[in-house]
Design a protein around this motif. Structure first.
Motif, PDB file in Angstrom:
ATOM      1  N   GLU A   1      99.640  33.185  56.727  1.00 39.27           N
ATOM      2  CA  GLU A   1     100.905  33.174  57.745  1.00 39.27           C
ATOM      3  C   GLU A   1     101.486  31.886  57.832  1.00 39.27           C
ATOM      4  O   GLU A   1     102.678  31.293  57.591  1.00 39.27           O
ATOM      5  N   ALA A   2     100.596  30.750  57.901  1.00 37.98           N
ATOM      6  CA  ALA A   2     100.753  29.416  58.135  1.00 37.98           C
ATOM      7  C   ALA A   2     101.480  28.893  56.704  1.00 37.98           C
ATOM      8  O   ALA A   2     102.485  28.177  56.897  1.00 37.98           O
TER       9      ALA A   2
ATOM     10  N   VAL B   1      96.568  45.673  66.875  1.00 36.69           N
ATOM     11  CA  VAL B   1      97.739  45.563  66.391  1.00 36.69           C
ATOM     12  C   VAL B   1      97.317  45.722  64.733  1.00 36.69           C
ATOM     13  O   VAL B   1      97.923  46.530  64.007  1.00 36.69           O
TER      14      VAL B   1
ATOM     15  N   MET C   1      97.587  37.795  69.360  1.00 37.14           N
ATOM     16  CA  MET C   1      97.882  39.096  68.848  1.00 37.14           C
ATOM     17  C   MET C   1      97.449  40.158  69.533  1.00 37.14           C
ATOM     18  O   MET C   1      96.077  40.209  69.794  1.00 37.14           O
TER      19      MET C   1
ATOM     20  N   GLY D   1      95.534  34.023  59.638  1.00 35.08           N
ATOM     21  CA  GLY D   1      96.733  33.210  60.134  1.00 35.08           C
ATOM     22  C   GLY D   1      96.796  31.922  58.939  1.00 35.08           C
ATOM     23  O   GLY D   1      97.994  31.393  59.087  1.00 35.08           O
ATOM     24  N   PHE D   2      95.811  31.843  58.280  1.00 34.31           N
ATOM     25  CA  PHE D   2      96.047  30.764  57.314  1.00 34.31           C
ATOM     26  C   PHE D   2      97.156  31.042  56.110  1.00 34.31           C
ATOM     27  O   PHE D   2      98.054  30.334  55.735  1.00 34.31           O
TER      28      PHE D   2
ATOM     29  N   PRO E   1     104.173  34.393  49.381  1.00 35.04           N
ATOM     30  CA  PRO E   1     102.932  35.192  49.459  1.00 35.04           C
ATOM     31  C   PRO E   1     101.678  35.010  48.542  1.00 35.04           C
ATOM     32  O   PRO E   1     100.552  34.753  48.689  1.00 35.04           O
TER      33      PRO E   1
ATOM     34  N   ARG F   1      96.963  49.299  63.113  1.00 39.11           N
ATOM     35  CA  ARG F   1      98.013  50.222  62.656  1.00 39.11           C
ATOM     36  C   ARG F   1      98.806  49.314  61.510  1.00 39.11           C
ATOM     37  O   ARG F   1      99.879  50.129  60.888  1.00 39.11           O
ATOM     38  N   LYS F   2      98.473  48.455  60.775  1.00 42.34           N
ATOM     39  CA  LYS F   2      99.027  47.738  59.756  1.00 42.34           C
ATOM     40  C   LYS F   2      98.450  48.803  58.596  1.00 42.34           C
ATOM     41  O   LYS F   2      97.317  49.238  58.451  1.00 42.34           O
TER      42      LYS F   2
END
Lengths: 511, 360
Positions: A413-414, A5, A1, A410-411, A422, A8-9
């Motif tokens: 997301e995986a 980034v 990434m 990432g966990f 979610p 900006r979240k």
């Protein structure tokens, strides 16, 4: 990434709402101070503040901080350097001995000293007891920093022709600046907030004077005026620390390495250094503990009888405080770790300021707030728990935030790419991984709350007696024998928290 | 049918990351997307996975709209598997727990776990091990097995080999490519490694500064790169000034050569691109004459610096095997032959934005 980034979240709105509400609640004591100052008006405030008595308190308090903090920094940094970077004999033993004063609440140490040498009092006595009780607050971060330092820096300095002493002064010490400032700040805030230890030694600071004023005139103008000055002192300490820290950040830690750092040969100085450390350990640990032991022999069955009930009430209050602190800490810790940015920094700043006010001001604020806004809450368990959250929130915040930061996004997301919603992803992946940090944070809060004296004295419902207030009732009535079982319990309750903090510091190298 | 991207754009703040990217991936095929770091390729993958929303454009899978600027289907409802760069194995779960994570609890679960482990050449002994007990290559294979287990329609691989050592990388890549082709799942791989991109897929897409600059079969893209910059990005390339003739031939420093592809678009001055592997050096006459200026040993080869023409001419580095180096001592005049034709590009100013974006 790509870098940047994450910046900006935006954090979820619900989470921000909770964090803002909690921050607003945490700022109640700050609001109380400001409101008190304005409500009194300049004239009344000036009348109450510009008095010889306040001048005396100010002299005592400022001297205490100005003399106590450097002493604590010298003891803490020196001790950490000796056990971590020199060939000190029995350094593993000393590493533990040096942190042990943290297991003895300052007011118990004070009781130990006062019952051994009744003539100890005033600024000298206060300095002695408080410095010995609080220098581990510098020792622990200094130890952590030393363990995190890259030995390659020292090796480079040596290859440039510096001797051991020059390496310490020009390479190691500057890198310990953050630990010294952070630890020094915590010591200063503790010195400003301490009540029990100084009351015992008949040494008057703002905090002891506020308790006296409270006992005489409740949360009246006198207590409030003193509270305003004490809050100002805390603010000054925060500003000085922030200015000295400049642009350095606390989170900066060297990457560390598996290579052991070089140790300085103590040579013929070793016996003297060992002797000095033994004197320190005797004064900070052996004297208070020996006197607790001495009085334990003087106890009879009646002295032990109320202990069970007090322990039970302490457990209920401190576990309640720990759980509440986690609930408050989780939203802001999550935002700070996952969505760093202006929102996170502002909220963290609010929590930081809120939690640096002394327990006595938190207590005064909660007394005033409950009486005026929600009288039903006055002197209830809920108010005591709220006070514990306000006082010990940083302990929960640091643990939970570090825990969240360690779990890569990432966990989740995986998990989601595997068809898990979610919410379930958080439950099945994030929650189990976060559990150790939550437990550590809760333990640190609970054990801090179990030792809390000042706010508990003011806020506890009538008839509630915790171990700390039980100790205080007995000890201030000069019933030293009756106080001893409580003192022993307080020390035993502190051991797990201190062991936990020590273990966290020792784990530094493996990262 | 297929995975379809139409005009996908995305920006973070004022900074555009993706600019109208469109492509189709046929069911069961493999697409490799290659680009330099910061080219937007990971963001593209995260949009397909559902971790980011596009600012404009559409993502469709078998005609079902997955994402657009206004709608998005949650990542967990897309049926798209994702393997991150570091694998993102759950550290608190065993290999069994990790691979079974996305499979509903049922009698068939254990069987499916063993099936995908076999597919990814993972030994059944690993079932009860934890991620930290596995090597990097094994971790990546477990991550792939985990992504394959729920039987997704599409698998996305985000630089899955870049964290591995060179030796392990080739082995893991072979095992994973085999598993993917056996399972017949549609796959998109994102990488910055040209070799990897050229050898992985049925299709290759080159992305630079958020734009898809070329797509096609890997051999075709490598043979006829759409621009000189892409040619250089995909592998070592030589450029020499050339003059195009009418009969699909070009004259350059290496003589009169056939033109494989003319991409000069009728430009007045052109340059010819050829790959170093097209060159061969001999001591017989007949080729272009060059002088050996220097020789430097590099592993099992010797790098010769060859100068063409006078001192004002150009030079290039050519590798010959160590055992042949004695034939080309410094100062010797040698003969350079070119096999295969050249590709023509317009002569451009050096400061081409796409070129700097592609520079590895």
């Amino acid at each position: 990434m790509p870098a940047g980034v994450a910046d900006r979240k935006r954090p979820p709105v619900g989470l921000v709402v909770f964090a803002v509400l909690f921050a607003a609640a945490a700022l109640i004591p700050v609001g109380y101070v400001i409101q008190a100052a304005f409500a009194m008006g300049w004239q009344q405030l000036a009348d109450l503040v510009f008095r010889p008595r306040v001048g005396e308190l100010l002299t005592n308090t400022v001297l205490l901080v100005v003399l106590g903090v450097p002493c604590a920094v010298v003891l803490g940094v020196g001790g950490a350097w000796l056990v971590e970077r020199t060939t000190l004999p029995a350094r593993r033993l000393f590493a533990v001995l040096l942190v042990m004063p943290l297991t003895i609440p300052a007011f118990v140490a004070s009781y130990g000293w006062a019952s051994a040498i009744p003539s100890i009092n005033g600024l000298g006595g206060g300095l002695l007891v408080a410095t010995l009780a609080y220098y581990p607050l510098v020792y622990l971060p200094a130890l952590a920093s030393l363990r995190g330092l890259d030995p390659a820096l020292e090796e480079s300095a040596r290859s440039l022709g510096m001797n051991g002493w020059q390496v310490f002064l020009r390479v190691i010490l500057p890198q310990l600046r953050l630990a010294m400032l952070g630890g020094g700040l915590v010591v200063a805030l503790h010195l400003l907030a301490e009540y029990g230890a100084f009351a015992f030694l008949r040494f008057e600071t703002f905090t002891t004077a506020i308790v006296v004023a409270y006992q005489a005139g409740f949360a009246g103008p006198n207590a409030a005026a003193l509270g305003v000055v004490l809050a100002m002192l805390c603010f000054v300490v925060l500003v000085i620390e922030a200015a000295a820290r400049g642009r350095l950040r606390y989170s900066r830690v060297g990457s560390g390495t598996q290579l052991p750092a070089p140790r300085v040969e103590l040579g013929r100085a070793a016996p003297f250094v060992v002797g000095a450390l033994l004197v320190l350990a005797t004064a900070a640990v052996a004297v208070p503990l020996a006197n607790v032991g001495r009085w334990l022999f003087a106890t009879d069955a009646a002295d032990w009888q109320p202990l069970l009930n007090a322990t039970w009430q302490t457990v209920v209050l401190s576990v309640g405080g720990a759980v509440a602190a986690l609930v408050v800490a989780l939203p802001i810790a999550w935002i700070a770790a996952r969505y760093p940015g202006r929102t996170a920094r502002t909220l963290e700043g609010a929590y930081y300021v809120a939690s640096s006010l002394p327990a006595i001001i938190v207590a005064l604020a909660l007394v005033t707030f409950t009486l005026r806004v929600v009288p039903a809450m006055y002197q209830t368990v809920a108010t005591v728990i709220a006070a514990y959250v306000l006082i010990f929130l940083p302990r929960a915040l640091v643990s939970v935030r570090a825990g969240v930061a360690q779990i890569p996004e990432g966990f989740e997301e995986a998990a989601r790419s595997l068809g898990v919603s979610p919410f379930m992803a958080k439950l099945r992946v994030t929650a189990p991984l976060l559990l150790p940090s939550l437990a550590a944070g809760a333990a640190l809060v609970a054990l801090g709350a179990a030792n809390e004296l000042t706010a508990t004295l003011l806020l506890a419902p009538t008839g509630t007696r915790t171990v700390a207030t039980g100790f205080w009732a007995a000890a201030s009535a000069i019933d030293y024998a009756a106080a001893a079982p409580y003192a022993l319990t307080l020390v035993l309750l502190s051991v797990p928290a201190v062991a936990l903090m020590f273990a966290q510091v020792k784990a530094r190298r493996s990262r | 049918m297929s995975l379809q991207l139409t005009g996908v754009s995305k920006s973070f703040g004022s900074q555009p990351v993706l600019d109208r990217v469109s492509f189709d991936v046929e069911r069961g095929t493999r697409l490799a997307i290659v680009g330099a770091s910061g080219s937007g390729k990971s963001t593209l993958l995260r949009i397909i996975a559902g971790f980011e929303q596009p600012g404009a454009g559409e993502v469709r899978l078998d005609d079902r709209l997955l994402a657009s600027a206004t709608t998005t289907i949650s990542a967990h409802r897309r049926g798209i598997g994702y393997v991150a760069q570091d694998g993102a194995l759950f550290p608190h779960l065993s290999v069994r727990g990790n691979i079974g994570f996305g499979i509903p609890r049922s009698a068939a679960r254990e069987g499916r776990i063993r099936e995908v482990m076999e597919l990814t050449s993972l030994d059944a002994d690993f079932l009860d091990r934890y991620p930290h007990q596995l090597s990097g290559g094994q971790q990546q294979r477990v991550a792939l097995a985990r992504a394959l287990a729920p039987d997704p329609k599409v698998i996305l691989l985000d630089e899955p080999f870049s964290a591995l050592d060179t030796g392990l990388r080739a082995h893991t890549r072979a095992a994973m490519t085999r598993a993917l082709s056996q399972s017949g799942v549609t796959t998109i791989l994102v990488t910055h490694d040209q070799e990897e991109a050229l050898s992985f897929g049925d299709q290759l897409a080159v992305i630079a500064e958020g734009r898809l600059v070329q797509a096609g079969r890997p051999a075709e893209v490598f043979d006829a790169p759409a621009s000189a910059e892409i040619a250089e990005f995909l592998g070592a390339a030589l450029f020499v000034p050339a003059h195009a003739n009418a009969d699909a031939r070009a004259v350059c420093a290496f003589g009169d050569l056939p033109v494989r592809h003319d991409l000069s678009a009728g430009a007045r001055s052109v340059r010819a691109m050829l790959r170093p592997s097209q060159l061969s050096v001999g001591d017989n006459a007949g080729g272009t004459a060059a002088t050996v200026e220097s020789a430097r040993q590099s592993g099992s080869a010797v790098e010769l610096e060859l100068r063409f023409g006078s001192a004002a001419g150009f030079s290039l580095t050519h590798r010959v095997p160590l055992y042949e180096a004695h034939r080309f001592p410094v100062g010797r005049t040698v003969s350079v032959h070119v096999d295969g034709g050249v590709v023509l590009y317009p002569e451009t100013a050096a400061s081409d934005p796409v070129r700097s974006a592609l520079a590895p």
